[in-house]
Scaffold this motif. Structure first.
Motif, PDB file in Angstrom:
ATOM      1  N   ARG A 189     -34.724  52.966 -22.765  1.00  0.00           N
ATOM      2  CA  ARG A 189     -34.618  51.686 -23.454  1.00  0.00           C
ATOM      3  C   ARG A 189     -34.385  50.551 -22.463  1.00  0.00           C
ATOM      4  N   VAL A 190     -34.648  49.334 -22.929  1.00  0.00           N
ATOM      5  CA  VAL A 190     -34.347  48.171 -22.093  1.00  0.00           C
ATOM      6  C   VAL A 190     -33.070  47.487 -22.557  1.00  0.00           C
ATOM      7  N   GLY A 191     -32.326  48.138 -23.411  1.00  0.00           N
ATOM      8  CA  GLY A 191     -30.988  47.680 -23.757  1.00  0.00           C
ATOM      9  C   GLY A 191     -30.931  46.608 -24.817  1.00  0.00           C
ATOM     10  N   THR A 192     -29.917  45.778 -24.711  1.00  0.00           N
ATOM     11  CA  THR A 192     -29.621  44.742 -25.690  1.00  0.00           C
ATOM     12  C   THR A 192     -29.606  43.380 -25.013  1.00  0.00           C
ATOM     13  N   PRO A 193     -29.648  42.284 -25.793  1.00  0.00           N
ATOM     14  CA  PRO A 193     -29.735  40.946 -25.189  1.00  0.00           C
ATOM     15  C   PRO A 193     -28.525  40.606 -24.326  1.00  0.00           C
ATOM     16  N   ILE A 194     -28.792  39.847 -23.264  1.00  0.00           N
ATOM     17  CA  ILE A 194     -27.712  39.315 -22.452  1.00  0.00           C
ATOM     18  C   ILE A 194     -27.059  38.159 -23.214  1.00  0.00           C
ATOM     19  N   ALA A 195     -26.013  37.569 -22.674  1.00  0.00           N
ATOM     20  CA  ALA A 195     -25.274  36.505 -23.355  1.00  0.00           C
ATOM     21  C   ALA A 195     -26.185  35.337 -23.724  1.00  0.00           C
ATOM     22  N   ASN A 196     -25.930  34.754 -24.885  1.00  0.00           N
ATOM     23  CA  ASN A 196     -26.648  33.572 -25.371  1.00  0.00           C
ATOM     24  C   ASN A 196     -28.140  33.817 -25.540  1.00  0.00           C
ATOM     25  N   THR A 197     -28.482  35.018 -25.938  1.00  0.00           N
ATOM     26  CA  THR A 197     -29.885  35.408 -26.116  1.00  0.00           C
ATOM     27  C   THR A 197     -30.017  36.228 -27.389  1.00  0.00           C
ATOM     28  N   SER A 198     -31.124  36.039 -28.113  1.00  0.00           N
ATOM     29  CA  SER A 198     -31.448  36.863 -29.271  1.00  0.00           C
ATOM     30  C   SER A 198     -32.871  37.367 -29.135  1.00  0.00           C
ATOM     31  N   VAL A 199     -33.135  38.551 -29.667  1.00  0.00           N
ATOM     32  CA  VAL A 199     -34.491  39.090 -29.674  1.00  0.00           C
ATOM     33  C   VAL A 199     -34.882  39.407 -31.108  1.00  0.00           C
ATOM     34  N   TYR A 200     -36.149  39.166 -31.428  1.00  0.00           N
ATOM     35  CA  TYR A 200     -36.670  39.408 -32.768  1.00  0.00           C
ATOM     36  C   TYR A 200     -37.918  40.280 -32.678  1.00  0.00           C
ATOM     37  N   VAL A 201     -38.069  41.200 -33.594  1.00  0.00           N
ATOM     38  CA  VAL A 201     -39.265  42.039 -33.683  1.00  0.00           C
ATOM     39  C   VAL A 201     -40.013  41.599 -34.944  1.00  0.00           C
ATOM     40  N   LEU A 202     -41.210  41.001 -34.746  1.00  0.00           N
ATOM     41  CA  LEU A 202     -41.941  40.365 -35.839  1.00  0.00           C
ATOM     42  C   LEU A 202     -43.354  40.929 -35.955  1.00  0.00           C
ATOM     43  N   ASP A 203     -43.949  40.765 -37.145  1.00  0.00           N
ATOM     44  CA  ASP A 203     -45.335  41.182 -37.342  1.00  0.00           C
ATOM     45  C   ASP A 203     -46.275  40.036 -36.989  1.00  0.00           C
TER      46      ASP A 203
END
Length: 324
Positions: A189-203
Motif C-alpha cells: 500500500r501507499v498508506g494514508t494522507p500526510i497532514a493537511n491532505t485528503s484523498v478521494y476515490v471517484l468514478d
C-alpha cells in the motif's frame, strides 16, 4: 520584518532577509505532457512548508537525522532530502551523480557515512542490494517514485530499521501519502494522507465509489499546486474545486482525510482503491503514462515527437521490463 545588522557608523553588514509569503512561488518544475509539450508545475512556499512539516511526524525527521541525498536536483523528491533534515537541525550528506548511479560506490558511501535516512526509487534500492549492500539496522528507507515490488519490500524490511512507501504526483508537492511497509500485508500500500491532505476515490462522473472498489484518485489539501505555468485550460481541467471540502457525513466511505483545509483537488489519473483500514492501493494508470526510474513519462509525448519525422506515419510507444 527581518532584524537589521548594523556595523560601525550605522552601515549594514548583512543583507536583509527577503519577505516571502506562503503563496509566493518556491519552484517551477516541468513534467511530461500527453500532447507533446511538457507542463510547468508551480509549487508555492506554502506547499513546500506543509510537506516538510508533515514529514517530521511521518515517516519521522528530527535533529538526529542524517540524510544521504542521492537524488538529482531536477527531480522534485530532492526537496525533502535537502530541506527536510535542515529544517529540524539535522544533517545532509550529498552523494555525487556518479556515486548515486553506481551501486558499489553508493553502498560504500552508506557504510562510511552511516545515514539514518535514505530516500530513493525502487530501481535505486534494487541496484544497491544487487551490488552487495548488506543493509543497516539503524537506517530508515523511504521508497517512492515507482511501484514498490513485493520482493523488494521483503528484502528491504529484512535489512533496514524500517521501510516507508511514499506516493505523490508533482502537482501535489512531492509526497501526498505514506505508509509503513509491513510485508505480512497481502497488498503493498501507499498508506494514508500526510497532514493537511485528503484523498478521494471517484468514478468517471466524479462521484464517490465505495471502499474496495477501484476508481480514480483525486487529492486535495495544502500540497495542491497553483497549476500549470501559462496553461489556464489545462489547469482548469486538472485542478477543480473540491466539492467534498464541506465534510459530508459519509465522506469516510470513499475518502481518507488528513485534516485538509484547501478547497481545490487535483486529478491524478491513477487507478486506486481505498482499503478497509483507510490506506490506498495503487492499481495502475487510467492513461498511457508510465514511470521509468521514478520519472513520469507520457507515451503520447514520445509518439508526437516521433511522428514529426517525415519517414514515420504513425508511432506507438510502450514501456517494457528488461529484467536488468
Amino acid at each position: 520584518d527581518a532584524p537589521s545588522h548594523l556595523g560601525a557608523g550605522g552601515t549594514q553588514t548583512s543583507p536583509p532577509l527577503p519577505a516571502v509569503e506562503s503563496d509566493d512561488l518556491a519552484y517551477l518544475i516541468y513534467t511530461s505532457g500527453s500532447t507533446g509539450g511538457p507542463k510547468g508545475v508551480e509549487i508555492t512556499h506554502g506547499n513546500v512548508v506543509n510537506l516538510l512539516d508533515a514529514m517530521q511526524s511521518r515517516p519521522g525527521l528530527d535533529r538526529e537525522t542524517r540524510c544521504l541525498a542521492v537524488t538529482t536536483l531536477s527531480f522534485d523528491i530532492s526537496v525533502l532530502e535537502i530541506f527536510g533534515p535542515l529544517m529540524v537541525g539535522g544533517e545532509v550528506v550529498l552523494a555525487s551523480t556518479d556515486t548515486a548511479a553506481d551501486g558499489s560506490a553508493l553502498a560504500d558511501m552508506l557504510r562510511r557515512t552511516r545515514p539514518t535516512v535514505v530516500q530513493a526509487t525502487p530501481s535505486s534500492w534494487r541496484m544497491l542490494l544487487d551490488a552487495g549492500w548488506e543493509g543497516d539496522e539503524t537506517l530508515r528507507a523511504l521508497v517512492g517514485g515507482e511501484a514498490l515490488p513485493p520482493e523488494l519490500a521483503r528484502d528491504l524490511t529484512g535489512t533496514c530499521r524500517d521501510v516507508w512507501n511514499m506516493y505523490g504526483p508533482t502537482e501535489t508537492t512531492v509526497w501526498s501519502t505514506c505508509g509503513h511497509v509491513d510485508t505480512s500485508d497481502s497488498q503493498i500500500r501507499v498508506g494514508t494522507p500526510i497532514a493537511n491532505t485528503s484523498v478521494y476515490v471517484l468514478d468517471s462522473t466524479r462521484q464517490p465509489v465505495p471502499r474496495g472498489v477501484p476508481g480514480e484518485l483525486w487529492i486535495s489539501g495544502a500540497g495542491v499546486a497553483r497549476g500549470y505555468r501559462g496553461r489556464p485550460d489545462l489547469t482548469s481541467d486538472r485542478f477543480v474545486p473540491d466539492p467534498f471540502d464541506g465534510g459530508e457525513s459519509d465522506v469516510n466511505s470513499f475518502a481518507a482525510r488528513g485534516d485538509a483545509t484547501a478547497s481545490r483537488m487535483y486529478c491524478t489519473g491513477d487507478r486506486v482503491r481505498l482499503l478497509a483500514d483507510g490506506s490506498l492501493e495503487v492499481l495502475g494508470r487510467l492513461d498511457g503514462q508510465v514511470k521509468i526510474r521514478g520519472y513520469r513519462i507520457e507515451t503520447g509525448e514520445v509518439e508526437g515527437v516521433l511522428e514529426e519525422h517525415a519517414g514515420i506515419r504513425q508511432a506507438i510507444v510502450r514501456a517494457f521490463e528488461t529484467g536488468t
